[in-house]
Scaffold this motif. Structure first.
Motif, PDB file in Angstrom:
ATOM      1  N   LEU A 115       0.822  -1.208   0.000  1.00  0.00           N
ATOM      2  CA  LEU A 115       0.000   0.000   0.000  1.00  0.00           C
ATOM      3  C   LEU A 115       0.855   1.256   0.000  1.00  0.00           C
ATOM      4  O   LEU A 115       0.651   2.173  -0.804  1.00  0.00           O
ATOM      5  CB  LEU A 115      -0.897   0.011   1.238  1.00  0.00           C
ATOM      6  N   LEU A 116       1.846   1.283   0.887  1.00  0.00           N
ATOM      7  CA  LEU A 116       2.551   2.557   0.984  1.00  0.00           C
ATOM      8  C   LEU A 116       3.522   2.761  -0.177  1.00  0.00           C
ATOM      9  O   LEU A 116       3.701   3.892  -0.645  1.00  0.00           O
ATOM     10  CB  LEU A 116       3.221   2.714   2.346  1.00  0.00           C
ATOM     11  N   ALA A 117       4.083   1.668  -0.689  1.00  0.00           N
ATOM     12  CA  ALA A 117       4.959   1.852  -1.852  1.00  0.00           C
ATOM     13  C   ALA A 117       4.141   2.300  -3.055  1.00  0.00           C
ATOM     14  O   ALA A 117       4.537   3.180  -3.817  1.00  0.00           O
ATOM     15  CB  ALA A 117       5.707   0.562  -2.161  1.00  0.00           C
ATOM     16  N   ALA A 118       2.953   1.704  -3.219  1.00  0.00           N
ATOM     17  CA  ALA A 118       2.108   2.085  -4.355  1.00  0.00           C
ATOM     18  C   ALA A 118       1.619   3.519  -4.213  1.00  0.00           C
ATOM     19  O   ALA A 118       1.639   4.296  -5.170  1.00  0.00           O
ATOM     20  CB  ALA A 118       0.925   1.134  -4.469  1.00  0.00           C
ATOM     21  N   SER A 119       1.207   3.899  -3.008  1.00  0.00           N
ATOM     22  CA  SER A 119       0.648   5.246  -2.858  1.00  0.00           C
ATOM     23  C   SER A 119       1.723   6.305  -3.056  1.00  0.00           C
ATOM     24  O   SER A 119       1.478   7.344  -3.673  1.00  0.00           O
ATOM     25  CB  SER A 119      -0.021   5.403  -1.502  1.00  0.00           C
ATOM     26  N   SER A 120       2.951   6.042  -2.567  1.00  0.00           N
ATOM     27  CA  SER A 120       3.973   7.075  -2.786  1.00  0.00           C
ATOM     28  C   SER A 120       4.337   7.144  -4.265  1.00  0.00           C
ATOM     29  O   SER A 120       4.648   8.218  -4.788  1.00  0.00           O
ATOM     30  CB  SER A 120       5.201   6.846  -1.909  1.00  0.00           C
ATOM     31  N   ALA A 121       4.268   6.010  -4.964  1.00  0.00           N
ATOM     32  CA  ALA A 121       4.548   6.055  -6.406  1.00  0.00           C
ATOM     33  C   ALA A 121       3.486   6.871  -7.142  1.00  0.00           C
ATOM     34  O   ALA A 121       3.783   7.605  -8.084  1.00  0.00           O
ATOM     35  CB  ALA A 121       4.610   4.644  -6.972  1.00  0.00           C
ATOM     36  N   ILE A 122       2.237   6.766  -6.697  1.00  0.00           N
ATOM     37  CA  ILE A 122       1.151   7.508  -7.352  1.00  0.00           C
ATOM     38  C   ILE A 122       1.321   9.011  -7.149  1.00  0.00           C
ATOM     39  O   ILE A 122       1.279   9.797  -8.095  1.00  0.00           O
ATOM     40  CB  ILE A 122      -0.213   7.028  -6.800  1.00  0.00           C
TER      41      ILE A 122
ATOM     42  N   ALA B  55      12.857   9.443  -1.057  1.00  0.00           N
ATOM     43  CA  ALA B  55      12.656  10.225  -2.282  1.00  0.00           C
ATOM     44  C   ALA B  55      12.741   9.329  -3.509  1.00  0.00           C
ATOM     45  O   ALA B  55      12.005   9.500  -4.478  1.00  0.00           O
ATOM     46  CB  ALA B  55      13.676  11.341  -2.372  1.00  0.00           C
ATOM     47  N   ALA B  56      13.635   8.347  -3.459  1.00  0.00           N
ATOM     48  CA  ALA B  56      13.760   7.421  -4.588  1.00  0.00           C
ATOM     49  C   ALA B  56      12.457   6.664  -4.801  1.00  0.00           C
ATOM     50  O   ALA B  56      12.041   6.417  -5.932  1.00  0.00           O
ATOM     51  CB  ALA B  56      14.907   6.456  -4.342  1.00  0.00           C
ATOM     52  N   MET B  57      11.797   6.320  -3.704  1.00  0.00           N
ATOM     53  CA  MET B  57      10.525   5.599  -3.791  1.00  0.00           C
ATOM     54  C   MET B  57       9.437   6.470  -4.408  1.00  0.00           C
ATOM     55  O   MET B  57       8.500   5.996  -5.019  1.00  0.00           O
ATOM     56  CB  MET B  57      10.098   5.246  -2.372  1.00  0.00           C
ATOM     57  N   LEU B  58       9.579   7.774  -4.203  1.00  0.00           N
ATOM     58  CA  LEU B  58       8.589   8.714  -4.716  1.00  0.00           C
ATOM     59  C   LEU B  58       8.735   8.845  -6.242  1.00  0.00           C
ATOM     60  O   LEU B  58       7.766   8.813  -6.982  1.00  0.00           O
ATOM     61  CB  LEU B  58       8.856  10.069  -4.049  1.00  0.00           C
ATOM     62  N   ILE B  59       9.973   8.987  -6.683  1.00  0.00           N
ATOM     63  CA  ILE B  59      10.234   9.384  -8.067  1.00  0.00           C
ATOM     64  C   ILE B  59      10.514   8.200  -8.996  1.00  0.00           C
ATOM     65  O   ILE B  59      10.037   8.163 -10.133  1.00  0.00           O
ATOM     66  CB  ILE B  59      11.450  10.342  -8.118  1.00  0.00           C
ATOM     67  N   THR B  60      11.293   7.216  -8.504  1.00  0.00           N
ATOM     68  CA  THR B  60      11.778   6.179  -9.420  1.00  0.00           C
ATOM     69  C   THR B  60      10.670   5.370 -10.109  1.00  0.00           C
ATOM     70  O   THR B  60      10.754   5.159 -11.320  1.00  0.00           O
ATOM     71  CB  THR B  60      12.760   5.242  -8.692  1.00  0.00           C
ATOM     72  N   PRO B  61       9.639   4.928  -9.392  1.00  0.00           N
ATOM     73  CA  PRO B  61       8.615   4.162 -10.115  1.00  0.00           C
ATOM     74  C   PRO B  61       7.980   4.966 -11.250  1.00  0.00           C
ATOM     75  O   PRO B  61       7.769   4.440 -12.345  1.00  0.00           O
ATOM     76  CB  PRO B  61       7.578   3.842  -9.034  1.00  0.00           C
ATOM     77  N   ALA B  62       7.716   6.253 -10.984  1.00  0.00           N
ATOM     78  CA  ALA B  62       7.107   7.082 -12.028  1.00  0.00           C
ATOM     79  C   ALA B  62       8.068   7.254 -13.197  1.00  0.00           C
ATOM     80  O   ALA B  62       7.668   7.190 -14.365  1.00  0.00           O
ATOM     81  CB  ALA B  62       6.721   8.442 -11.456  1.00  0.00           C
TER      82      ALA B  62
END
Ligand SMILES: Nc1ncnc2c1ncn2[C@@H]1O[C@H](COP(=O)(O)OP(=O)(O)OP(=O)(O)O)[C@@H](O)[C@H]1O
Ligand SMILES: [Mg+2]
Lengths: 433, 261
Positions: free
Chosen positions: A26-33, A214-221
Motif C-alpha cells: 500500500l505505501l509503496a504504491a501510494s507514494s509512487a502515485i 525520495a527514490a521511492m517517490l520518483i523512481t517508479p514514475a
C-alpha cells in the motif's frame, strides 16, 4: 532463502506476514502515485529535501512524548517537512540563491540536525526499544499493530486524494497559467499536492526510511514513463512497480529480520528503472539501437542492389553475375559488411550466388531499380524545387532514397511529372508496365 | 494617439507591473473595443506577454486595476480565454491531443467534475475547426510547432468564450497555418467575439487587425489600425527613444527602490 520460504511467505498464512505485505504494498504504491505528479511538476529534488527533513521532526516527537506513537511521529515529521518546504520557497523568492542550491542547503541542514538527534536518543539507551534507528533505512517487518493501521490509512487517503484531484493536478502540472486563467485555485491545489508529497514521505519512513524515501517517490514514475505516453497508464504502472518492490522489501524483512529493507526496496525499483531505460519500446536505448541497426542493414542492402543496377546500366546487361572485386571497384564497401549484405540478399531472394559471382534475381533488379530511381528523383527535386546546386545533392539523396515511402514516391513522380533525366543527365528508370 | 473607447470590453486603469521591483509596464491606461481583432505590437521584451498576463490576473499589479466586460475578472472568467505562448509548456507531458483540448472544458466543468461525453464532442468539433481531428489520439510530444499551436487554439475554442487573449499564435507556423488561423479569428470576430493577439509581423498587421496597440514598456498608441501603424508611431515603438525608461528601470532593481511606496 529457500523455495519453501518463498512459498510460505507468499501463501500469507501467517497473519503477521499478511499485514506487513499489505502495508508495504500500500505505501509503496501510494507514494509512487503521488510521486508521478511530483515528477511531472519537476519537483523531484524537492521531494528529496522533504524526505530528509522529516527526520528531526520524528526525533523531536519521540523526545517530547517519550513513546513511539505513530500519530505523534507523523505530526512531527509533517511539521519539519513543511518547514523545510517553506524555507526553500522563502530563500528562493527573497534572495539571489537559486532553487537547487536552496534545496541542497535545507536538505543537509535538516538531515544533519536529524542525525544529531538520533545519536542523542541512542546515547540515552532508548533507541533499540523505540526502533527509531529504523527510520534511517527502514524496516518493513516493524509495520505491525498501530503503525500498520495508521500508515496504511494514510496510504489509502493519498490514493483517494489523487483520484479526486486527478483532473486538477494534471492541468496544473501541464499548464499552470492556463489553470489559473480558468479560475482554478492553483495555489491551494499546489498546497494540497505538496501536502500529499509530504504525507507520502511520512508513510514511508518506517518501512523504507528517510534516506531513500525520495527514490521511492520518483523512481517508479520515472520507470513507468518509459513504457507509456498516457498519464493514467503511467500512474497505474508506477503504482504496480512500487507495489512489487514493496513486496520484495516485505519478503527480505521476513527472511532476514536484521537487514534494513529500504535499500532493498529501492534497489529493486532502481533495477526496474534501469531495465526500462534500456528495454522500453521507442524510448529505451536498446530499442533505439535495434532500430538503428535495422536501418543500417537496410541501407547496406539497398546500396548493394543499387550498385548492381548501375553496373548493369553501364554494361547494358543487368543479370550478369558480378564478382566482389567488380563491386568494390565501383564503390568502396567495407569487405566484411559487403559479404554479409550479399549473403542476406541471397537469403531473401534478391540475389543468387553463381560460380562467376553474384547475380540479380527479377525481384532484386526491380528493387535496385527503384532505389536508383528514388535517388535520381530526389536529386532532381532538390535542384528544381529547392534550387540546390547539382553537385551538392548527391549526399542528401544517399539517405533519402532509403526512407521514401511508396506514397511519397508517387507524389514525387507526379510533382516532377515523371521526368526522364536527373540533374547529372542519368536516366531515371521506371518499371515497364 | 491613444484612442479611448466608450463602452470598452477591456479597461486597464493606470497599470504598472514589475518583476523584482523593475517595472516592465509603466502606467498603462487602455481601453479596447468589443467585437474586433486587436493586435498588440512591440519589440522583444516590450512587455506584450506581461500585458496579457496582467489582463488575465496572472501577474501581480504594482498599481492600477483591470475591468473586463465592466466587471472584475473573477466574475467573468468563463467568458474569457487565454492562450499562452506555446513555449511556456513542456510538450513532452504524457497527454494526447484530445486530453489537452478537453482542458478547455475544465473551466465550465469546475472542480472535481470529470469531462462528459458532451465535452468530448465539443472538443472534437473544435479540433475539426483547426483541421486536427485526425490527430485526436496523437501524443502531444509528436506534434510539429504549427500543430501544437492549433491544439492550443482548439483548447481555446473549447472554452466557448466571448473574449480571447492569444500570445503569439502565429509564432513558428507556416504560411498555410497562419492563413487558416487568421481566417478562424476573422470568423470568430464575425460572431461578435473579441480577439486580442500578440503579433510580431508589421507587414501583415494592417491586414489582420481592426485595432492595434503599440507597446514598448509604456503604451505608445492604441486605435484603429490604419491610424496607429504610421511611420512616426512605429519609429517611436521600435526606435531607441526608450533607453531612458529602461535605464531607470535598471536603477530601480539595483537600488531596491520600491516601485510604488
Ligand atoms: N518571470 C519573469 N521574471 C523576471 N523578469 C521577467 C519575467 N517575465 C518577463 N520578464 C521581463 O519583462 C520584460 C517584458 O517581458 P515580456 O515577456 O512581457 O515581453 P514580450 O513583449 O512578450 O517579449 P517577446 O516578444 O520576446 O515575447 C522583459 O524584459 C523580460 O525580461
Ligand atoms: Mg512574449
Amino acid at each position: 532463502m529457500s523455495m519453501n520460504n518463498i512459498l510460505e511467505f507468499l501463501s500469507l498464512t501467517d497473519p503477521n506476514v499478511r499485514y506487513v505485505v499489505i502495508g508495504s504494498i500500500l505505501l509503496a504504491a501510494s507514494s509512487a502515485i503521488v510521486g508521478t505528479f511530483t515528477l511531472l511538476k519537476k519537483k523531484a529534488l524537492v521531494g528529496d529535501a522533504v524526505a530528509h527533513s522529516v527526520l528531526p521532526g520524528v526525533c523531536l516527537a519521540f523526545m517530547l512524548s517519550g513513546v513511539k506513537n505513530p500519530v505523534y511521529l507523523i505530526i512531527g515529521a509533517f511539521i519539519t517537512g513543511w518547514i523545510s518546504l517553506v524555507l526553500i520557497d522563502t530563500i528562493t523568492a527573497r534572495s539571489k540563491i537559486k532553487e537547487d542550491t536552496a534545496i541542497g542547503l535545507i536538505l543537509s541542514v535538516f538531515f544533519g540536525i536529524g542525525i544529531l538527534m538520533v545519536t542523542v536518543i541512542q546515547k540515552s539507551g532508548n533507541a533499540a526499544q523505540s526502533g527509531l534507528d529504523h527510520f534511517l533505512f527502514g524496516q518493513a517487518a516493524s509495520l505491525v499493530g498501530n503503525d500498520l493501521v495508521v500508515f496504511s490509512g494514510i496510504a489509502l487517503i493519498l490514493m483517494a486524494a489523487v483520484w479526486l484531484f486527478f483532473k486538477e493536478f494534471t492541468v496544473i502540472a501541464f499548464d499552470e497559467n492556463f489553470a489559473r486563467s480558468i479560475g482554478f485555485p492553483v495555489r491551494t491545489l499546489e498546497l494540497i499536492l505538496t501536502t500529499l508529497t509530504v504525507l507520502a514521505v511520512v508513510t514511508g519512513i518506517q518501512a523504507i526510511g528517510v534516506v531513500l524515501m525520495a527514490a521511492m517517490l520518483i523512481t517508479p514514475a520515472a520507470a513507468a514513463r518509459f513504457w507509456t505516453d498516457k498519464l493514467k497508464v503511467m500512474i497505474v504502472l508506477a503504482a504496480g512497480l512500487g507495489a512489487f518492490s514493496g513486496l520484495v522489501g516485505a519478503y527480505i524483512s521476513y527472511v532476514a529480520p536484521a537487514m534494513p529493507t529500504g535499500p532493498w526496496i529501492v534497489m529493486v525499483v532502481s533495477i526496474i528503472a534501469v531495465l526500462s531505460f534500456f528495454l522500453a519500446p521507442r524510448k529505451g536505448i536498446l530499442f533505439r539501437l535495434i532500430t538503428q541497426r535495422k536501418f543500417r542493414k537496410q541501407m547496406l542492402e539497398e546500396n548493394i542492389l543499387k550498385l548492381l543496377y548501375q553496373l548493369g546500366e553501364a554494361q547494358g546487361s543487368y543479370y550478369q553475375p558480378r564478382t566482389i572485386e567488380e563491386i568494390v571497384a565501383r564503390r568502396p564497401f567495407q569487405m566484411s559488411r559487403l559479404k554479409k549484405g550479399l549473403r542476406n540478399l541471397n537469403r531473401q531472394g534478391f540475389l543468387k550466388s553463381t560460380e562467376k559471382g553474384w547475380a540479380y534475381t527479377r525481384a532484386g533488379k526491380r528493387k535496385g531499380q527503384r532505389v536508383t530511381k528514388l535517388h535520381r528523383l530526389w536529386e532532381l527535386y532538390l535542384t528544381e524545387y529547392l534550387r540546390i546546386a547539382p553537385d551538392h545533392v548527391h549526399e542528401d539523396a544517399e539517405t533519402i532514397e532509403h526512407i521514401i515511402t511508396p506514397e511519397l514516391e508517387r507524389r514525387l513522380e507526379e510533382k516532377l511529372r515523371y521526368p526522364k533525366l536527373d540533374p547529372h543527365q542519368s536516366e531515371i528508370p521506371y518499371p515497364k508496365l | 494617439m491613444i484612442h479611448q473607447v466608450e463602452t470598452p470590453i477591456v479597461e486597464l486603469h493606470d497599470i504598472t507591473v514589475s518583476y523584482h521591483k523593475k517595472p516592465v509596464l509603466w502606467d498603462i491606461d487602455l481601453t479596447l473595443p468589443s467585437g474586433s481583432i486587436i493586435g498588440i505590437i512591440g519589440p522583444n521584451g516590450a512587455g506584450k506577454s506581461t500585458l496579457l498576463k496582467a489582463m488575465m490576473g496572472l501577474v501581480e499589479l504594482s498599481s492600477g486595476y483591470v475591468r473586463i466586460f465592466d466587471q472584475d475578472l473573477d466574475q467573468v472568467r468563463s467568458r474569457v480565454s487565454y492562450v499562452p505562448q506555446k513555449e511556456s509548456v513542456d510538450w513532452d507531458f504524457p497527454a494526447s491531443v484530445l486530453d489537452v483540448v478537453l482542458m478547455g472544458r475544465y473551466g465550465k466543468l469546475g472542480l472535481f467534475t470529470r469531462p462528459r461525453k458532451a465535452d468530448k464532442e465539443v472538443a472534437m468539433e473544435c479540433l475539426r475547426q483547426v483541421d486536427m481531428e485526425n490527430y485526436a489520439g496523437r501524443q502531444i510530444s509528436q506534434l510539429s510547432g504549427g500543430q501544437q499551436q492549433r491544439v492550443f487554439l482548439a483548447r481555446a475554442l473549447a472554452q466557448e468564450a466571448d473574449l480571447y487573449f492569444m500570445d503569439e499564435p502565429f509564432a513558428g507556423v507556416d504560411a498555410a497555418t497562419e492563413k487558416a488561423i487568421i481566417n478562424l479569428l476573422k470568423s470568430m470576430s464575425k460572431q461578435g467575439k473579441t480577439v486580442v493577439v500578440v503579433h510580431h509581423d508589421l507587414q501583415s498587421a494592417l491586414e489582420y487587425f481592426d485595432w492595434a496597440v503599440l507597446l514598448n514598456l509604456r503604451l505608445i498608441a492604441s486605435g484603429p489600425v490604419n491610424q496607429v501603424l504610421t511611420p512616426e508611431l512605429l519609429q517611436e515603438t521600435y526606435g531607441g527613444k526608450l533607453t531612458l525608461l529602461a535605464a531607470v528601470g535598471d536603477l530601480l532593481t539595483k537600488k531596491e527602490f520600491p516601485s510604488r511606496e
